[in-house]
Design a protein around this motif. Structure first.
Motif, PDB file in Angstrom:
ATOM      1  N   ILE A 115      -8.608  -4.538   0.451  1.00 25.46           N
ATOM      2  CA  ILE A 115      -8.518  -3.035   1.069  1.00 25.46           C
ATOM      3  C   ILE A 115      -9.184  -2.404   2.547  1.00 25.46           C
ATOM      4  O   ILE A 115     -10.228  -2.858   2.802  1.00 25.46           O
ATOM      5  CB  ILE A 115      -8.717  -2.047   0.068  1.00 25.46           C
TER       6      ILE A 115
ATOM      7  N   ASP B 244       0.610  -1.318  -0.210  1.00 17.83           N
ATOM      8  CA  ASP B 244      -0.058   0.234   0.026  1.00 17.83           C
ATOM      9  C   ASP B 244       1.160   1.057  -0.206  1.00 17.83           C
ATOM     10  O   ASP B 244       1.632   0.841   1.003  1.00 17.83           O
ATOM     11  CB  ASP B 244      -1.145  -0.069   0.886  1.00 17.83           C
TER      12      ASP B 244
ATOM     13  N   PRO C 143      -5.215   2.876  -3.301  1.00 16.38           N
ATOM     14  CA  PRO C 143      -4.768   2.171  -2.101  1.00 16.38           C
ATOM     15  C   PRO C 143      -4.244   0.070  -1.966  1.00 16.38           C
ATOM     16  O   PRO C 143      -4.495   0.203  -4.050  1.00 16.38           O
ATOM     17  CB  PRO C 143      -5.578   1.964  -1.256  1.00 16.38           C
TER      18      PRO C 143
END
Lengths: 250, 250
Positions: free
Chosen positions: B114, A82, A112
Protein backbone atom coordinates in the motif's frame (compact mmCIF):
# COMPACT_ATOMS: atom_id res chain seq x y z
CA UNK A 1 -26.22 -1.08 17.37
CA UNK A 2 -24.17 1.59 15.59
CA UNK A 3 -23.92 1.14 11.86
CA UNK A 4 -20.96 1.95 9.68
CA UNK A 5 -19.75 1.76 6.10
CA UNK A 6 -16.28 0.56 5.12
CA UNK A 7 -15.28 0.86 1.48
CA UNK A 8 -12.71 -1.87 1.07
CA UNK A 9 -10.19 -2.75 -1.61
CA UNK A 10 -9.85 -6.49 -2.27
CA UNK A 11 -6.68 -6.06 -4.34
CA UNK A 12 -6.17 -7.47 -7.83
CA UNK A 13 -7.35 -11.00 -7.18
CA UNK A 14 -5.05 -13.16 -5.03
CA UNK A 15 -6.03 -13.74 -1.42
CA UNK A 16 -2.39 -13.12 -0.44
CA UNK A 17 -2.82 -9.50 -1.59
CA UNK A 18 -5.83 -8.73 0.63
CA UNK A 19 -4.73 -6.68 3.63
CA UNK A 20 -5.41 -8.00 7.15
CA UNK A 21 -7.37 -4.77 7.77
CA UNK A 22 -9.84 -5.69 5.04
CA UNK A 23 -10.08 -9.32 6.16
CA UNK A 24 -10.82 -8.26 9.76
CA UNK A 25 -13.42 -5.73 8.64
CA UNK A 26 -15.23 -8.29 6.48
CA UNK A 27 -15.30 -10.63 9.51
CA UNK A 28 -17.13 -7.93 11.49
CA UNK A 29 -19.66 -6.99 8.78
CA UNK A 30 -23.36 -7.78 8.57
CA UNK A 31 -23.67 -6.85 4.88
CA UNK A 32 -21.44 -6.77 1.82
CA UNK A 33 -22.41 -4.83 -1.30
CA UNK A 34 -20.61 -4.62 -4.63
CA UNK A 35 -20.31 -5.63 -8.23
CA UNK A 36 -21.11 -9.34 -8.76
CA UNK A 37 -17.57 -10.70 -9.35
CA UNK A 38 -16.13 -8.80 -6.35
CA UNK A 39 -18.88 -9.92 -3.95
CA UNK A 40 -18.23 -13.48 -5.19
CA UNK A 41 -14.76 -13.20 -3.64
CA UNK A 42 -16.25 -12.85 -0.12
CA UNK A 43 -16.90 -16.15 1.72
CA UNK A 44 -20.48 -16.73 2.83
CA UNK A 45 -21.09 -17.19 6.56
CA UNK A 46 -24.07 -17.07 8.94
CA UNK A 47 -24.98 -13.49 9.85
CA UNK A 48 -23.53 -12.03 6.65
CA UNK A 49 -25.80 -10.95 3.81
CA UNK A 50 -24.24 -10.57 0.36
CA UNK A 51 -25.79 -7.96 -1.96
CA UNK A 52 -24.33 -8.39 -5.43
CA UNK A 53 -25.31 -5.93 -8.15
CA UNK A 54 -24.51 -5.35 -11.80
CA UNK A 55 -22.03 -2.92 -13.28
CA UNK A 56 -22.97 0.75 -13.84
CA UNK A 57 -25.25 1.04 -10.81
CA UNK A 58 -22.51 2.38 -8.54
CA UNK A 59 -24.50 5.24 -7.00
CA UNK A 60 -27.57 3.05 -6.34
CA UNK A 61 -25.30 0.58 -4.61
CA UNK A 62 -23.66 3.36 -2.59
CA UNK A 63 -27.06 4.69 -1.47
CA UNK A 64 -28.11 1.20 -0.44
CA UNK A 65 -24.94 0.83 1.66
CA UNK A 66 -25.47 4.20 3.38
CA UNK A 67 -29.16 3.46 4.03
CA UNK A 68 -28.34 0.10 5.63
CA UNK A 69 -25.65 1.71 7.81
CA UNK A 70 -28.16 4.38 8.90
CA UNK A 71 -30.37 1.47 10.02
CA UNK A 72 -27.56 0.18 12.21
CA UNK A 73 -25.95 -2.38 9.93
CA UNK A 74 -22.21 -2.84 9.45
CA UNK A 75 -21.71 -2.60 5.72
CA UNK A 76 -18.63 -3.28 3.60
CA UNK A 77 -18.66 -1.94 0.04
CA UNK A 78 -16.15 -4.05 -1.89
CA UNK A 79 -14.07 -2.91 -4.85
CA UNK A 80 -11.31 -4.73 -6.60
CA UNK A 81 -7.89 -3.11 -6.33
CA UNK A 82 -7.97 0.08 -4.27
CA UNK A 83 -11.40 1.63 -3.64
CA UNK A 84 -10.04 5.14 -4.21
CA UNK A 85 -8.70 4.49 -7.73
CA UNK A 86 -11.48 4.41 -10.34
CA UNK A 87 -13.65 2.42 -7.93
CA UNK A 88 -16.41 2.70 -5.33
CA UNK A 89 -15.09 5.30 -2.84
CA UNK A 90 -15.92 8.31 -5.02
CA UNK A 91 -19.38 6.85 -5.76
CA UNK A 92 -20.13 6.53 -2.03
CA UNK A 93 -19.13 10.16 -1.40
CA UNK A 94 -21.25 11.30 -4.35
CA UNK A 95 -24.22 9.47 -2.78
CA UNK A 96 -23.35 10.91 0.63
CA UNK A 97 -23.27 14.48 -0.68
CA UNK A 98 -26.64 14.09 -2.43
CA UNK A 99 -28.25 12.01 0.31
CA UNK A 100 -29.94 12.36 3.68
CA UNK A 101 -28.21 14.91 5.97
CA UNK A 102 -27.96 12.42 8.85
CA UNK A 103 -25.85 10.10 6.70
CA UNK A 104 -22.97 12.53 7.34
CA UNK A 105 -22.89 11.43 10.97
CA UNK A 106 -22.18 7.83 9.96
CA UNK A 107 -18.76 6.30 10.48
CA UNK A 108 -17.39 5.91 6.95
CA UNK A 109 -13.93 4.47 6.39
CA UNK A 110 -11.96 3.75 3.23
CA UNK A 111 -9.67 0.72 3.47
CA UNK A 112 -6.89 0.86 0.87
CA UNK A 113 -5.93 -2.09 -1.31
CA UNK A 114 -3.36 -3.06 -3.93
CA UNK A 115 -4.52 -1.27 -7.06
CA UNK A 116 -4.18 -2.96 -10.46
CA UNK A 117 -1.42 -0.70 -11.80
CA UNK A 118 0.84 -1.42 -8.84
CA UNK A 119 0.25 -5.18 -9.06
CA UNK A 120 1.01 -4.97 -12.79
CA UNK A 121 4.06 -2.79 -12.22
CA UNK A 122 5.41 -5.29 -9.66
CA UNK A 123 5.02 -8.17 -12.12
CA UNK A 124 6.76 -6.28 -14.92
CA UNK A 125 9.63 -4.89 -12.81
CA UNK A 126 9.36 -1.21 -11.89
CA UNK A 127 7.95 0.69 -14.88
CA UNK A 128 6.33 3.25 -12.55
CA UNK A 129 9.60 3.78 -10.66
CA UNK A 130 9.65 7.49 -11.54
CA UNK A 131 6.90 10.12 -11.92
CA UNK A 132 3.74 8.71 -13.48
CA UNK A 133 0.05 9.26 -14.08
CA UNK A 134 -3.08 7.11 -13.99
CA UNK A 135 -5.86 7.68 -16.52
CA UNK A 136 -9.21 5.94 -16.79
CA UNK A 137 -9.78 5.44 -20.53
CA UNK A 138 -13.51 4.86 -20.19
CA UNK A 139 -15.52 7.70 -21.65
CA UNK A 140 -18.74 6.65 -19.93
CA UNK A 141 -18.43 9.54 -17.49
CA UNK A 142 -16.14 12.04 -19.20
CA UNK A 143 -15.74 13.48 -22.67
CA UNK A 144 -13.31 11.76 -25.02
CA UNK A 145 -11.63 15.11 -25.74
CA UNK A 146 -10.51 15.30 -22.10
CA UNK A 147 -8.93 11.86 -22.35
CA UNK A 148 -6.97 12.88 -25.45
CA UNK A 149 -5.90 16.17 -23.86
CA UNK A 150 -4.59 14.35 -20.80
CA UNK A 151 -2.74 11.82 -22.97
CA UNK A 152 -0.97 14.56 -24.90
CA UNK A 153 -0.01 16.50 -21.78
CA UNK A 154 1.13 13.33 -19.99
CA UNK A 155 3.37 12.49 -22.95
CA UNK A 156 4.74 16.05 -22.98
CA UNK A 157 5.45 15.77 -19.24
CA UNK A 158 7.22 12.47 -19.96
CA UNK A 159 5.24 10.63 -17.31
CA UNK A 160 5.08 6.87 -17.30
CA UNK A 161 1.37 6.12 -17.68
CA UNK A 162 -1.11 3.58 -16.35
CA UNK A 163 -4.40 3.11 -18.16
CA UNK A 164 -7.47 1.61 -16.50
CA UNK A 165 -10.48 0.31 -18.44
CA UNK A 166 -8.64 0.46 -21.77
CA UNK A 167 -11.18 -1.29 -23.89
CA UNK A 168 -14.75 -2.47 -23.90
CA UNK A 169 -17.06 -4.04 -26.44
CA UNK A 170 -19.10 -0.84 -26.38
CA UNK A 171 -16.20 1.32 -27.64
CA UNK A 172 -13.49 -0.77 -29.32
CA UNK A 173 -12.23 2.25 -31.29
CA UNK A 174 -11.22 4.30 -28.24
CA UNK A 175 -8.11 2.36 -27.36
CA UNK A 176 -6.95 2.27 -31.00
CA UNK A 177 -7.13 6.08 -30.93
CA UNK A 178 -5.11 6.14 -27.67
CA UNK A 179 -2.35 4.15 -29.35
CA UNK A 180 -2.38 6.59 -32.30
CA UNK A 181 -2.03 9.58 -30.00
CA UNK A 182 0.84 7.92 -28.15
CA UNK A 183 2.64 6.97 -31.37
CA UNK A 184 2.49 10.59 -32.48
CA UNK A 185 3.74 11.87 -29.12
CA UNK A 186 6.28 9.26 -27.97
CA UNK A 187 9.13 7.36 -29.55
CA UNK A 188 8.43 4.17 -31.50
CA UNK A 189 10.20 1.92 -29.08
CA UNK A 190 8.44 3.10 -25.94
CA UNK A 191 7.70 -0.08 -23.90
CA UNK A 192 4.03 -0.97 -23.46
CA UNK A 193 2.92 -3.55 -20.90
CA UNK A 194 -0.42 -5.32 -21.18
CA UNK A 195 -1.11 -6.83 -17.77
CA UNK A 196 -4.23 -8.95 -17.63
CA UNK A 197 -5.78 -10.31 -14.43
CA UNK A 198 -2.54 -10.07 -12.45
CA UNK A 199 -2.31 -12.47 -9.48
CA UNK A 200 -5.19 -14.65 -10.74
CA UNK A 201 -4.99 -17.97 -12.64
CA UNK A 202 -5.78 -16.00 -15.83
CA UNK A 203 -2.75 -13.73 -15.43
CA UNK A 204 -1.02 -12.78 -18.65
CA UNK A 205 1.76 -10.24 -19.13
CA UNK A 206 2.81 -8.98 -22.57
CA UNK A 207 5.60 -6.44 -23.17
CA UNK A 208 5.92 -4.88 -26.63
CA UNK A 209 7.35 -1.72 -28.15
CA UNK A 210 4.72 0.91 -28.93
CA UNK A 211 4.87 0.19 -32.67
CA UNK A 212 3.76 -3.39 -32.01
CA UNK A 213 0.97 -2.56 -29.54
CA UNK A 214 -2.46 -3.54 -30.89
CA UNK A 215 -5.88 -2.65 -29.48
CA UNK A 216 -6.88 -6.31 -29.18
CA UNK A 217 -4.04 -6.93 -26.71
CA UNK A 218 -6.26 -5.27 -24.06
CA UNK A 219 -9.66 -6.13 -22.64
CA UNK A 220 -11.55 -4.88 -19.60
CA UNK A 221 -9.47 -7.08 -17.26
CA UNK A 222 -6.25 -5.52 -18.56
CA UNK A 223 -4.33 -2.58 -17.17
CA UNK A 224 -1.92 -1.03 -19.66
CA UNK A 225 1.36 0.59 -18.59
CA UNK A 226 3.43 2.79 -20.90
CA UNK A 227 7.00 3.74 -20.05
CA UNK A 228 8.51 7.22 -20.02
CA UNK A 229 11.33 8.14 -22.41
CA UNK A 230 13.80 6.75 -19.84
CA UNK A 231 12.13 3.37 -19.27
CA UNK A 232 14.37 0.40 -19.99
CA UNK A 233 13.72 -3.24 -20.86
CA UNK A 234 16.22 -5.77 -19.50
CA UNK A 235 16.30 -9.40 -20.46
CA UNK A 236 16.57 -11.55 -17.36
CA UNK A 237 16.47 -15.28 -18.04
CA UNK A 238 13.43 -15.83 -20.26
CA UNK A 239 11.46 -12.77 -19.23
CA UNK A 240 11.61 -9.04 -19.87
CA UNK A 241 12.08 -6.75 -16.88
CA UNK A 242 10.83 -3.23 -17.44
CA UNK A 243 11.96 -0.42 -15.16
CA UNK A 244 12.17 3.34 -15.06
CA UNK A 245 15.38 4.57 -13.42
CA UNK A 246 15.16 6.88 -10.42
CA UNK A 247 17.35 9.50 -12.10
CA UNK A 248 16.58 11.88 -14.94
CA UNK A 249 19.52 13.58 -16.67
CA UNK A 250 20.09 17.36 -16.50
CA UNK B 1 20.16 -23.82 -1.88
CA UNK B 2 18.72 -21.52 -4.55
CA UNK B 3 18.86 -17.89 -3.68
CA UNK B 4 16.33 -15.24 -4.57
CA UNK B 5 15.55 -11.58 -4.06
CA UNK B 6 12.09 -10.26 -3.17
CA UNK B 7 11.60 -6.50 -3.13
CA UNK B 8 8.75 -6.05 -0.70
CA UNK B 9 6.48 -3.16 0.23
CA UNK B 10 5.70 -2.89 3.94
CA UNK B 11 2.90 -0.38 3.41
CA UNK B 12 2.62 2.97 5.16
CA UNK B 13 3.23 1.76 8.72
CA UNK B 14 0.41 -0.26 10.30
CA UNK B 15 0.86 -4.03 10.52
CA UNK B 16 -2.76 -4.43 9.34
CA UNK B 17 -1.71 -2.94 5.98
CA UNK B 18 1.09 -5.45 5.30
CA UNK B 19 -0.07 -8.03 2.76
CA UNK B 20 -0.02 -11.73 3.69
CA UNK B 21 2.27 -12.25 0.68
CA UNK B 22 4.92 -10.00 2.23
CA UNK B 23 4.51 -11.55 5.69
CA UNK B 24 4.95 -15.07 4.27
CA UNK B 25 7.98 -14.05 2.23
CA UNK B 26 9.67 -12.45 5.25
CA UNK B 27 9.06 -15.70 7.16
CA UNK B 28 10.99 -17.61 4.47
CA UNK B 29 13.93 -15.17 4.19
CA UNK B 30 17.48 -15.56 5.45
CA UNK B 31 18.37 -11.86 5.05
CA UNK B 32 16.57 -8.53 5.09
CA UNK B 33 18.17 -5.39 3.71
CA UNK B 34 16.83 -1.85 3.71
CA UNK B 35 16.83 1.64 5.14
CA UNK B 36 17.18 1.63 8.94
CA UNK B 37 13.58 2.55 9.93
CA UNK B 38 12.07 0.01 7.51
CA UNK B 39 14.32 -2.86 8.63
CA UNK B 40 13.34 -1.95 12.21
CA UNK B 41 9.78 -2.98 11.31
CA UNK B 42 10.86 -6.60 10.71
CA UNK B 43 10.83 -8.86 13.79
CA UNK B 44 14.12 -10.53 14.65
CA UNK B 45 14.20 -14.33 14.70
CA UNK B 46 16.85 -17.08 14.63
CA UNK B 47 18.13 -17.67 11.10
CA UNK B 48 17.31 -14.16 9.89
CA UNK B 49 20.03 -11.56 9.48
CA UNK B 50 18.97 -7.91 9.35
CA UNK B 51 21.15 -5.56 7.28
CA UNK B 52 20.06 -1.98 7.96
CA UNK B 53 21.70 0.82 6.01
CA UNK B 54 21.43 4.59 5.83
CA UNK B 55 19.49 6.66 3.32
CA UNK B 56 21.00 7.50 -0.10
CA UNK B 57 22.91 4.22 -0.50
CA UNK B 58 20.13 2.51 -2.44
CA UNK B 59 22.29 1.06 -5.22
CA UNK B 60 24.94 -0.25 -2.77
CA UNK B 61 22.15 -1.93 -0.84
CA UNK B 62 20.68 -3.38 -4.04
CA UNK B 63 24.07 -4.81 -5.08
CA UNK B 64 24.48 -6.34 -1.65
CA UNK B 65 21.08 -8.02 -1.95
CA UNK B 66 21.85 -9.41 -5.42
CA UNK B 67 25.28 -10.62 -4.32
CA UNK B 68 23.83 -12.47 -1.33
CA UNK B 69 21.14 -14.07 -3.52
CA UNK B 70 23.84 -15.20 -5.98
CA UNK B 71 25.48 -16.91 -3.00
CA UNK B 72 22.27 -18.82 -2.35
CA UNK B 73 20.61 -16.65 0.27
CA UNK B 74 16.92 -15.71 0.34
CA UNK B 75 16.92 -11.95 0.52
CA UNK B 76 14.06 -9.51 1.10
CA UNK B 77 14.71 -5.87 0.24
CA UNK B 78 12.20 -3.86 2.25
CA UNK B 79 10.66 -0.54 1.27
CA UNK B 80 7.90 1.36 2.96
CA UNK B 81 4.74 1.73 0.91
CA UNK B 82 5.01 0.05 -2.49
CA UNK B 83 8.51 -0.86 -3.69
CA UNK B 84 7.72 0.28 -7.23
CA UNK B 85 6.75 3.85 -6.30
CA UNK B 86 9.79 6.02 -5.55
CA UNK B 87 11.35 3.14 -3.65
CA UNK B 88 13.77 0.22 -3.92
CA UNK B 89 12.54 -1.75 -6.96
CA UNK B 90 14.04 0.61 -9.55
CA UNK B 91 17.33 0.70 -7.59
CA UNK B 92 17.56 -3.10 -7.67
CA UNK B 93 17.01 -3.18 -11.44
CA UNK B 94 19.61 -0.43 -11.93
CA UNK B 95 22.08 -2.58 -9.96
CA UNK B 96 21.01 -5.66 -11.93
CA UNK B 97 21.60 -3.96 -15.27
CA UNK B 98 25.05 -2.72 -14.26
CA UNK B 99 26.04 -5.88 -12.37
CA UNK B 100 27.34 -9.39 -12.95
CA UNK B 101 25.69 -11.10 -15.95
CA UNK B 102 24.75 -14.20 -13.93
CA UNK B 103 22.61 -12.05 -11.62
CA UNK B 104 20.04 -12.00 -14.43
CA UNK B 105 19.36 -15.69 -13.83
CA UNK B 106 18.29 -15.03 -10.25
CA UNK B 107 14.66 -15.23 -9.22
CA UNK B 108 13.69 -11.62 -8.54
CA UNK B 109 10.16 -10.76 -7.45
CA UNK B 110 8.52 -7.46 -6.59
CA UNK B 111 5.81 -7.71 -3.91
CA UNK B 112 3.43 -4.76 -4.05
CA UNK B 113 2.35 -2.82 -0.98
CA UNK B 114 0.00 0.00 0.00
CA UNK B 115 1.76 3.13 -1.21
CA UNK B 116 1.61 6.34 0.84
CA UNK B 117 -0.62 8.28 -1.56
CA UNK B 118 -3.32 5.59 -1.48
CA UNK B 119 -3.22 5.30 2.31
CA UNK B 120 -3.49 9.11 2.48
CA UNK B 121 -6.26 9.20 -0.09
CA UNK B 122 -8.23 6.60 1.87
CA UNK B 123 -7.96 8.63 5.07
CA UNK B 124 -9.06 11.84 3.35
CA UNK B 125 -11.95 10.31 1.36
CA UNK B 126 -11.29 9.77 -2.34
CA UNK B 127 -9.27 12.74 -3.65
CA UNK B 128 -7.61 10.51 -6.28
CA UNK B 129 -10.98 9.16 -7.44
CA UNK B 130 -10.42 10.43 -10.99
CA UNK B 131 -7.30 10.74 -13.19
CA UNK B 132 -4.19 11.68 -11.22
CA UNK B 133 -0.42 11.83 -11.24
CA UNK B 134 2.35 11.08 -8.75
CA UNK B 135 5.46 13.25 -8.65
CA UNK B 136 8.57 12.86 -6.50
CA UNK B 137 9.50 16.41 -5.45
CA UNK B 138 13.04 15.49 -4.47
CA UNK B 139 15.59 16.98 -6.83
CA UNK B 140 18.39 14.71 -5.63
CA UNK B 141 18.19 12.67 -8.83
CA UNK B 142 16.50 14.96 -11.35
CA UNK B 143 16.74 18.59 -12.37
CA UNK B 144 14.40 21.04 -10.66
CA UNK B 145 13.29 22.37 -14.06
CA UNK B 146 11.76 18.95 -14.87
CA UNK B 147 9.76 19.03 -11.64
CA UNK B 148 8.37 22.49 -12.49
CA UNK B 149 7.57 21.43 -16.04
CA UNK B 150 5.66 18.39 -14.81
CA UNK B 151 3.75 20.49 -12.27
CA UNK B 152 2.62 22.95 -14.93
CA UNK B 153 1.56 20.23 -17.36
CA UNK B 154 -0.21 18.27 -14.61
CA UNK B 155 -2.16 21.40 -13.68
CA UNK B 156 -3.03 22.01 -17.34
CA UNK B 157 -4.21 18.38 -17.63
CA UNK B 158 -6.32 18.97 -14.50
CA UNK B 159 -4.94 15.88 -12.81
CA UNK B 160 -5.30 15.43 -9.08
CA UNK B 161 -1.71 15.21 -7.84
CA UNK B 162 0.22 13.28 -5.21
CA UNK B 163 3.61 14.56 -4.11
CA UNK B 164 6.20 12.34 -2.48
CA UNK B 165 9.22 13.66 -0.59
CA UNK B 166 7.83 17.21 -0.54
CA UNK B 167 10.36 18.75 1.77
CA UNK B 168 13.71 18.12 3.36
CA UNK B 169 16.07 20.15 5.52
CA UNK B 170 18.52 20.15 2.60
CA UNK B 171 16.14 22.05 0.30
CA UNK B 172 13.39 23.83 2.24
CA UNK B 173 12.80 26.28 -0.61
CA UNK B 174 11.70 23.67 -3.16
CA UNK B 175 8.26 23.00 -1.76
CA UNK B 176 7.57 26.74 -1.33
CA UNK B 177 8.25 27.08 -5.05
CA UNK B 178 5.88 24.17 -5.79
CA UNK B 179 3.09 25.97 -3.95
CA UNK B 180 3.82 29.14 -5.96
CA UNK B 181 3.61 27.25 -9.25
CA UNK B 182 0.33 25.65 -8.19
CA UNK B 183 -1.17 28.97 -7.06
CA UNK B 184 -0.40 30.44 -10.45
CA UNK B 185 -1.87 27.45 -12.31
CA UNK B 186 -4.85 26.36 -10.19
CA UNK B 187 -7.74 28.08 -8.47
CA UNK B 188 -7.23 29.56 -4.99
CA UNK B 189 -9.59 27.16 -3.29
CA UNK B 190 -8.06 23.95 -4.66
CA UNK B 191 -8.02 21.49 -1.70
CA UNK B 192 -4.61 20.46 -0.44
CA UNK B 193 -4.18 17.51 1.91
CA UNK B 194 -1.09 17.13 4.09
CA UNK B 195 -1.05 13.51 5.22
CA UNK B 196 1.71 12.71 7.68
CA UNK B 197 2.66 9.18 8.78
CA UNK B 198 -0.74 7.72 7.89
CA UNK B 199 -1.66 4.56 9.85
CA UNK B 200 1.03 5.17 12.50
CA UNK B 201 0.61 6.69 15.99
CA UNK B 202 2.04 9.94 14.56
CA UNK B 203 -0.67 10.22 11.90
CA UNK B 204 -1.84 13.75 11.18
CA UNK B 205 -4.16 14.87 8.40
CA UNK B 206 -4.61 18.54 7.48
CA UNK B 207 -6.93 19.80 4.72
CA UNK B 208 -6.61 23.42 3.60
CA UNK B 209 -7.40 25.46 0.50
CA UNK B 210 -4.34 26.14 -1.68
CA UNK B 211 -4.14 29.78 -0.51
CA UNK B 212 -3.64 28.57 3.08
CA UNK B 213 -1.08 25.85 2.28
CA UNK B 214 2.33 26.59 3.84
CA UNK B 215 5.64 24.83 3.19
CA UNK B 216 6.08 24.02 6.87
CA UNK B 217 2.91 21.89 6.82
CA UNK B 218 5.00 19.16 5.11
CA UNK B 219 8.05 17.21 6.20
CA UNK B 220 9.71 14.08 4.80
CA UNK B 221 7.09 11.83 6.43
CA UNK B 222 4.28 13.72 4.65
CA UNK B 223 2.63 12.94 1.36
CA UNK B 224 0.77 15.91 -0.14
CA UNK B 225 -2.35 15.48 -2.28
CA UNK B 226 -3.80 18.28 -4.40
CA UNK B 227 -7.28 18.05 -5.88
CA UNK B 228 -8.30 18.61 -9.48
CA UNK B 229 -10.65 21.46 -10.42
CA UNK B 230 -13.57 19.11 -9.70
CA UNK B 231 -12.47 17.93 -6.24
CA UNK B 232 -14.98 18.63 -3.49
CA UNK B 233 -14.75 18.99 0.28
CA UNK B 234 -17.71 17.69 2.29
CA UNK B 235 -18.18 18.20 5.98
CA UNK B 236 -19.13 14.93 7.66
CA UNK B 237 -19.42 15.21 11.43
CA UNK B 238 -16.26 16.94 12.60
CA UNK B 239 -14.04 15.98 9.70
CA UNK B 240 -13.57 17.07 6.11
CA UNK B 241 -14.10 14.43 3.41
CA UNK B 242 -12.32 15.23 0.17
CA UNK B 243 -13.34 13.45 -3.01
CA UNK B 244 -13.03 13.80 -6.75
CA UNK B 245 -16.22 12.77 -8.58
CA UNK B 246 -16.05 10.04 -11.21
CA UNK B 247 -17.64 12.29 -13.84
CA UNK B 248 -16.21 15.24 -15.72
CA UNK B 249 -18.66 17.54 -17.53
CA UNK B 250 -18.75 17.89 -21.34
Amino acid sequence: MTGWVAIAGLGPGAEALVTPEVTATLADATDVVGYIPYVARVAERPGLTLHASDNRVEVDRARHALQMAAEGRRVVVVSSGDPGVFAMAAAVFEALEAGAPDWRDLEIRVLPGITAMLAASARAGAPLGHDFCAINLSDNLKPWALIEKRLRLAAEADFAMAFYNPRSKARPEGFARVLEVLRAACGDDRPVIFARAVSTPEEKLTVVPLTEARPEMADMRTVVLVGSSLTRVLRAGDRPLVYTPRSAPE
